[in-house]
Design a protein around this motif. Structure first.
Motif, PDB file in Angstrom:
ATOM      1  N   VAL A   1       0.834  -1.211   0.000  1.00  0.00           N
ATOM      2  CA  VAL A   1       0.000   0.000   0.000  1.00  0.00           C
ATOM      3  C   VAL A   1       0.864   1.255   0.000  1.00  0.00           C
ATOM      4  CG1 VAL A   1      -1.712   1.328   1.298  1.00  0.00           C
ATOM      5  CG2 VAL A   1      -2.002  -1.136   1.029  1.00  0.00           C
ATOM      6  N   SER A   2       1.962   1.246   0.745  1.00  0.00           N
ATOM      7  CA  SER A   2       2.844   2.424   0.754  1.00  0.00           C
ATOM      8  C   SER A   2       3.444   2.665  -0.622  1.00  0.00           C
ATOM      9  CB  SER A   2       3.958   2.267   1.798  1.00  0.00           C
ATOM     10  OG  SER A   2       4.882   1.262   1.412  1.00  0.00           O
ATOM     11  N   ASN A   3       3.713   1.584  -1.364  1.00  0.00           N
ATOM     12  CA  ASN A   3       4.256   1.723  -2.713  1.00  0.00           C
ATOM     13  C   ASN A   3       3.199   2.266  -3.670  1.00  0.00           C
ATOM     14  OD1 ASN A   3       5.672   0.122  -5.408  1.00  0.00           O
ATOM     15  ND2 ASN A   3       6.983   1.140  -3.924  1.00  0.00           N
ATOM     16  N   ILE A   4       1.962   1.826  -3.487  1.00  0.00           N
ATOM     17  CA  ILE A   4       0.847   2.358  -4.289  1.00  0.00           C
ATOM     18  C   ILE A   4       0.720   3.858  -4.068  1.00  0.00           C
ATOM     19  CG2 ILE A   4      -1.682   2.375  -4.520  1.00  0.00           C
ATOM     20  CD1 ILE A   4      -1.569  -0.627  -3.626  1.00  0.00           C
ATOM     21  N   GLU A   5       0.689   4.247  -2.805  1.00  0.00           N
ATOM     22  CA  GLU A   5       0.470   5.662  -2.473  1.00  0.00           C
ATOM     23  C   GLU A   5       1.617   6.552  -2.950  1.00  0.00           C
ATOM     24  OE1 GLU A   5      -2.344   4.830   1.458  1.00  0.00           O
ATOM     25  OE2 GLU A   5      -0.222   5.337   1.742  1.00  0.00           O
ATOM     26  N   ALA A   6       2.846   6.061  -2.855  1.00  0.00           N
ATOM     27  CA  ALA A   6       3.997   6.854  -3.292  1.00  0.00           C
ATOM     28  C   ALA A   6       4.085   6.941  -4.812  1.00  0.00           C
ATOM     29  CB  ALA A   6       5.286   6.258  -2.724  1.00  0.00           C
ATOM     30  N   SER A   7       3.511   5.952  -5.509  1.00  0.00           N
ATOM     31  CA  SER A   7       3.566   5.936  -6.977  1.00  0.00           C
ATOM     32  C   SER A   7       2.425   6.718  -7.612  1.00  0.00           C
ATOM     33  CB  SER A   7       3.528   4.488  -7.489  1.00  0.00           C
ATOM     34  OG  SER A   7       4.616   3.739  -6.993  1.00  0.00           O
ATOM     35  N   GLN A   8       1.413   7.098  -6.808  1.00  0.00           N
ATOM     36  CA  GLN A   8       0.222   7.758  -7.346  1.00  0.00           C
ATOM     37  C   GLN A   8       0.551   8.995  -8.175  1.00  0.00           C
ATOM     38  OE1 GLN A   8      -2.748   6.681  -7.420  1.00  0.00           O
ATOM     39  NE2 GLN A   8      -3.411   5.697  -5.542  1.00  0.00           N
ATOM     40  N   GLU A   9       1.428   9.841  -7.645  1.00  0.00           N
ATOM     41  CA  GLU A   9       1.712  11.103  -8.325  1.00  0.00           C
ATOM     42  C   GLU A   9       2.440  10.910  -9.651  1.00  0.00           C
ATOM     43  OE1 GLU A   9       4.208  13.438  -5.800  1.00  0.00           O
ATOM     44  OE2 GLU A   9       5.969  12.168  -6.083  1.00  0.00           O
ATOM     45  N   ARG A  10       3.079   9.752  -9.820  1.00  0.00           N
ATOM     46  CA  ARG A  10       3.801   9.499 -11.071  1.00  0.00           C
ATOM     47  C   ARG A  10       2.852   9.016 -12.176  1.00  0.00           C
ATOM     48  NH1 ARG A  10       9.336   9.228  -9.294  1.00  0.00           N
ATOM     49  NH2 ARG A  10       9.264  10.344  -7.313  1.00  0.00           N
ATOM     50  N   ILE A  11       1.681   8.495 -11.776  1.00  0.00           N
ATOM     51  CA  ILE A  11       0.719   7.961 -12.758  1.00  0.00           C
ATOM     52  C   ILE A  11      -0.639   8.599 -12.472  1.00  0.00           C
ATOM     53  CG2 ILE A  11      -0.246   5.853 -13.788  1.00  0.00           C
ATOM     54  CD1 ILE A  11       2.113   4.360 -12.428  1.00  0.00           C
ATOM     55  N   PRO A  12      -0.797   9.871 -12.804  1.00  0.00           N
ATOM     56  CA  PRO A  12      -2.032  10.588 -12.465  1.00  0.00           C
ATOM     57  C   PRO A  12      -3.183  10.258 -13.406  1.00  0.00           C
ATOM     58  CG  PRO A  12      -0.572  12.009 -13.708  1.00  0.00           C
ATOM     59  CD  PRO A  12       0.164  10.706 -13.530  1.00  0.00           C
ATOM     60  N   LEU A  13      -4.360  10.746 -13.069  1.00  0.00           N
ATOM     61  CA  LEU A  13      -5.534  10.603 -13.918  1.00  0.00           C
ATOM     62  C   LEU A  13      -5.274  11.284 -15.257  1.00  0.00           C
ATOM     63  CD1 LEU A  13      -8.509   9.520 -13.607  1.00  0.00           C
ATOM     64  CD2 LEU A  13      -9.163  11.881 -13.174  1.00  0.00           C
ATOM     65  N   ALA A  14      -5.750  10.675 -16.335  1.00  0.00           N
ATOM     66  CA  ALA A  14      -5.563  11.250 -17.662  1.00  0.00           C
ATOM     67  C   ALA A  14      -6.182  12.645 -17.712  1.00  0.00           C
ATOM     68  CB  ALA A  14      -6.211  10.355 -18.705  1.00  0.00           C
ATOM     69  N   GLU A  15      -5.441  13.601 -18.281  1.00  0.00           N
ATOM     70  CA  GLU A  15      -5.908  14.981 -18.352  1.00  0.00           C
ATOM     71  C   GLU A  15      -7.211  15.048 -19.152  1.00  0.00           C
ATOM     72  OE1 GLU A  15      -4.317  19.361 -19.815  1.00  0.00           O
ATOM     73  OE2 GLU A  15      -2.908  17.682 -19.665  1.00  0.00           O
ATOM     74  N   GLY A  16      -8.198  15.752 -18.587  1.00  0.00           N
ATOM     75  CA  GLY A  16      -9.468  15.911 -19.293  1.00  0.00           C
ATOM     76  C   GLY A  16     -10.393  14.723 -19.185  1.00  0.00           C
ATOM     77  N   CYS A  17      -9.975  13.690 -18.436  1.00  0.00           N
ATOM     78  CA  CYS A  17     -10.790  12.482 -18.304  1.00  0.00           C
ATOM     79  C   CYS A  17     -11.449  12.419 -16.934  1.00  0.00           C
ATOM     80  CB  CYS A  17      -9.940  11.223 -18.491  1.00  0.00           C
ATOM     81  SG  CYS A  17      -9.702  10.777 -20.204  1.00  0.00           S
ATOM     82  N   HIS A  18     -12.634  11.877 -16.886  1.00  0.00           N
ATOM     83  CA  HIS A  18     -13.283  11.547 -15.632  1.00  0.00           C
ATOM     84  C   HIS A  18     -12.883  10.115 -15.293  1.00  0.00           C
ATOM     85  CE1 HIS A  18     -16.566  10.646 -12.785  1.00  0.00           C
ATOM     86  NE2 HIS A  18     -16.549  11.941 -12.556  1.00  0.00           N
ATOM     87  N   TYR A  19     -12.775   9.795 -13.997  1.00  0.00           N
ATOM     88  CA  TYR A  19     -12.317   8.456 -13.618  1.00  0.00           C
ATOM     89  C   TYR A  19     -13.159   7.363 -14.267  1.00  0.00           C
ATOM     90  CZ  TYR A  19     -16.205   7.854 -10.325  1.00  0.00           C
ATOM     91  OH  TYR A  19     -17.443   7.711  -9.772  1.00  0.00           O
ATOM     92  N   LYS A  20     -14.456   7.643 -14.506  1.00  0.00           N
ATOM     93  CA  LYS A  20     -15.341   6.624 -15.070  1.00  0.00           C
ATOM     94  C   LYS A  20     -14.941   6.240 -16.494  1.00  0.00           C
ATOM     95  CE  LYS A  20     -19.492   7.322 -12.296  1.00  0.00           C
ATOM     96  NZ  LYS A  20     -20.929   7.664 -12.284  1.00  0.00           N
ATOM     97  N   GLU A  21     -14.181   7.111 -17.154  1.00  0.00           N
ATOM     98  CA  GLU A  21     -13.798   6.847 -18.544  1.00  0.00           C
ATOM     99  C   GLU A  21     -12.470   6.109 -18.658  1.00  0.00           C
ATOM    100  OE1 GLU A  21     -13.495  10.779 -20.028  1.00  0.00           O
ATOM    101  OE2 GLU A  21     -15.648  11.166 -20.013  1.00  0.00           O
ATOM    102  N   VAL A  22     -11.659   6.129 -17.591  1.00  0.00           N
ATOM    103  CA  VAL A  22     -10.279   5.650 -17.695  1.00  0.00           C
ATOM    104  C   VAL A  22     -10.215   4.127 -17.602  1.00  0.00           C
ATOM    105  CG1 VAL A  22      -7.948   5.802 -16.757  1.00  0.00           C
ATOM    106  CG2 VAL A  22      -9.425   7.811 -16.731  1.00  0.00           C
ATOM    107  N   ARG A  23      -9.489   3.560 -18.567  1.00  0.00           N
ATOM    108  CA  ARG A  23      -9.324   2.107 -18.619  1.00  0.00           C
ATOM    109  C   ARG A  23      -7.848   1.732 -18.622  1.00  0.00           C
ATOM    110  NH1 ARG A  23     -13.610   0.055 -23.283  1.00  0.00           N
ATOM    111  NH2 ARG A  23     -15.534   0.493 -22.125  1.00  0.00           N
ATOM    112  N   ALA A  24      -7.542   0.664 -17.920  1.00  0.00           N
ATOM    113  CA  ALA A  24      -6.198   0.081 -17.959  1.00  0.00           C
ATOM    114  C   ALA A  24      -6.321  -1.328 -18.514  1.00  0.00           C
ATOM    115  CB  ALA A  24      -5.590   0.051 -16.562  1.00  0.00           C
ATOM    116  N   LEU A  25      -5.383  -1.712 -19.353  1.00  0.00           N
ATOM    117  CA  LEU A  25      -5.353  -3.078 -19.867  1.00  0.00           C
ATOM    118  C   LEU A  25      -4.260  -3.839 -19.133  1.00  0.00           C
ATOM    119  CD1 LEU A  25      -6.583  -5.009 -22.004  1.00  0.00           C
ATOM    120  CD2 LEU A  25      -4.688  -4.387 -23.499  1.00  0.00           C
ATOM    121  N   SER A  26      -4.630  -4.960 -18.543  1.00  0.00           N
ATOM    122  CA  SER A  26      -3.677  -5.769 -17.766  1.00  0.00           C
ATOM    123  C   SER A  26      -3.411  -7.074 -18.502  1.00  0.00           C
ATOM    124  CB  SER A  26      -4.270  -6.055 -16.382  1.00  0.00           C
ATOM    125  OG  SER A  26      -3.466  -6.963 -15.664  1.00  0.00           O
ATOM    126  N   PHE A  27      -2.146  -7.313 -18.832  1.00  0.00           N
ATOM    127  CA  PHE A  27      -1.834  -8.577 -19.514  1.00  0.00           C
ATOM    128  C   PHE A  27      -0.575  -9.252 -18.989  1.00  0.00           C
ATOM    129  CE2 PHE A  27       0.809  -5.662 -21.831  1.00  0.00           C
ATOM    130  CZ  PHE A  27       1.922  -6.400 -22.179  1.00  0.00           C
TER     131      PHE A  27
END
Length: 584
Positions: A193-219
């Motif tokens: 969890v500490s790694n998640i929280e510290a990494s948040q600022e490096r991977i921010p929400l896409a500019e101009g996007c609402h969270y409901k629109e953002v998709r990540a592909l996991s493979f």
């Protein structure tokens, strides 16, 4: 008490509820799971486990060939009753399965399919094996969900969850290792969890996007902490997570999902670029000339943040816009880890409008130590160190680190744990690197992989290998020469590229890879590639001779670890005849 991993879903339910919280493709259709449904099912799984008699501290193995929604439900269900998940690579050897199950004292195991069932069903210590896929004469994971339909144990689930401290072990991840037996890395809820929280600022929400629109592909394999931490981070940000079917179908899935974020490894980017290059140079003479002109522009552009020239704008419209469309057209960033990405390839993608955030870390650090960000990005480095970590470069160049995401220790191995730390409590990464004048961390090699020639000169093989793998002829390469008078290399050619090259040059194309590797014309051509690389190296580290491998190096073949790192000892032993030819 800090947050635990299983708390993330409750935060999502409160702040980012969505219908496609998770999605897996089944029979040609994307099957979506809402946030509410995910929590309902994982709670039911917890209750079912309690009915089975699973106690706090029980270790349960999760093994899947591809990431899927069922894995995520089982993971949370296990964690919130104090169970410890042991994710296992599906491609490891039977001997490694035996070792891990015995070492961790695993009694319960959940596998995804029939193939994996065949790898574990002979292990005598197992009380029960469940599968995600329906398999005759095998318990199915839905039986646990069915047990959990009884709500009478929900209070017990909550009571247990309330007692779990954030410093308790959440998972044991057995690192594949390039030598020796796997090591069980114990990571706590706080570590991850500490790694998640510290990494948040490096991977921010896409500019101009609402969270409901953002998709990540996991493979990537979710048994690897890199993809797993990002999986939790995507959740924490409210992103929808779509699980790709397989590596073979990744292109198709990208077009369907149109992701904003995706984790990648350098080998995948190299393969993507090779396909782009092959298509671009075989599309007719004029189109090929335009393609090569555009790529040359990108290669020459040093400053990736500099404004585009009119030539670059034209090149973008004619060529690079199509690259972005092939990645779904909405990519905000590709997050690269696991191994070093070549500087040339990094710049090409960045300048083509496809940002790559290259990072660095280990399983023992949950995993991120440093990563580039949008406002601070420098190709050829792994970015700035996370703010909650302290880093120190030892006199021999080894990177050491201290902070909340550094692991608890190696399971069942206190001596190994003690040796992994300096006297002042810094974890020894085993990597050599330095911090440049702008504060960016640069990795130069693995400490244990560096070797000395008989002339007393140190060789850092990874630097040379990463340069060499930018050649389209070279799929894999291992630089050798410890104790010898000069460095040489064993090379696995890109056999498909070599076939096409032979056809273009009107050479007879052999049927087998072994025969291709014995073509004198191919060996001479690859020597020319090595000569180009040697110009960038000091005289003592230049590759003097090469031999070509007759086979594709793979995890199954024993040449690569599950994270696609070279097993140097295994490669040398397997191709001892080639090694002897180099130094005869």
């Amino acid at each position: 008490m800090g947050r635990r991993i299983f708390d993330i879903a409750r935060k999502v339910e409160k702040n980012y509820p969505k219908e496609d919280f998770l999605a897996t493709k089944e029979k040609g259709v994307w099957s979506k799971t809402s946030t509410e449904e995910f929590i309902r099912l994982s709670d039911a799984f917890s209750r079912g486990l309690i009915k089975l008699g699973i106690k706090k501290g029980e270790k349960i193995a999760l093994i899947t060939t591809s990431t899927r929604t069922e894995w995520a439900i089982a993971d949370r269900g296990i964690l919130q009753i104090g169970g410890i998940t042991v994710p296992v690579y599906p491609t490891i050897t039977p001997a490694d399965y035996e070792f891990i199950f015995k070492d961790a004292k695993i009694r319960y195991c959940i596998v995804s399919d029939r193939e994996l069932l065949s790898k574990v069903k002979h292990i005598k210590s197992l009380t029960a094996v469940y599968s995600f896929d329906p398999i005759e004469n095998t318990k199915n994971w839905k039986e646990i969900l069915e047990l959990g339909r009884d709500f009478s144990t929900q209070n017990e689930v909550q009571k247990i969850a309330d007692t779990i401290q954030d410093n308790e072990v959440a998972t044991i991840i057995y690192t594949s290792g390039t030598t020796g037996k796997p090591k069980g890395v114990m990571l706590s809820h706080r570590n991850i969890v500490s790694n998640i929280e510290a990494s948040q600022e490096r991977i921010p929400l896409a500019e101009g996007c609402h969270y409901k629109e953002v998709r990540a592909l996991s493979f990537l394999p979710i048994c690897h902490i890199f993809e797993r931490m990002l999986f939790y981070l995507y959740q924490d940000n409210g992103f929808s997570i779509y699980f790709a079917e397989s590596l073979d179908k990744i292109g198709e899935n990208i077009k369907e999902v149109k992701p904003h974020y995706m984790a990648v490894v350098p080998r995948l980017l190299e393969k993507i670029y090779d396909k782009i290059y092959e298509k671009g140079t075989s599309s007719g003479k004029i189109k090929a000339l335009v393609f090569l002109w555009a790529v040359t522009l990108l290669e020459k552009k040093e400053n990736i943040s500099a404004p585009s020239t009119w030539k670059e704008i034209i090149a973008d419209r004619l060529v690079f816009k199509k690259w972005r469309e092939a990645l779904g057209g909405r990519i905000v960033a590709l997050i690269s880890g696991s191994a070093a990405l070549s500087l040339r390839l990094n710049k090409i993608f960045q300048n083509a409008g496809i940002p790559i955030l290259e990072g660095y870390g280990l399983t023992e650090t949950s995993p991120v130590i440093a990563v580039n960000s949008f406002d601070k990005i420098k190709p050829g480095t792994v970015g700035h160190v996370l703010k909650n970590l302290e880093i120190k470069i030892e006199p021999d160049g080894e990177i050491t680190v201290k902070g909340p995401s550094v692991f608890v220790g190696y399971f069942n191995n206190p001596e190994l744990t003690e040796n992994a730390f300096t006297e002042d409590g810094f974890f020894k990464t085993g990597d050599i690197g330095h911090i440049d004048e702008e504060g960016y961390l640069k990795i130069t090699d693995r400490k244990k992989e560096m070797f000395k020639t008989s002339g007393g000169k140190y060789i850092a093989p990874q630097i040379i290998e990463n340069l060499a793998k930018t050649s389209k002829f070279i799929e894999q390469i291992m630089v050798v020469g410890e104790g010898e008078k000069m460095p040489c290399a064993i090379i696995q050619p890109d056999f498909n590229f070599a076939k096409n090259w032979a056809k273009r040059h009107h050479l007879k194309v052999p049927a087998s890879n072994k025969e291709i590797s014995q073509m004198p014309e191919l060996k001479e051509r690859i020597k020319k590639e090595i000569e180009k690389i040697n110009k960038e190296l000091g005289n003592w580290e230049q590759i003097k001779k090469i031999e070509l491998s007759p086979e594709i190096w793979s995890v199954e073949g024993g040449e690569l670890t599950p994270t696609l790192k070279l097993k140097r000892k295994a490669v040398k032993e397997k191709y001892q005849n080639l090694y002897l030819n180099l130094y005869s």
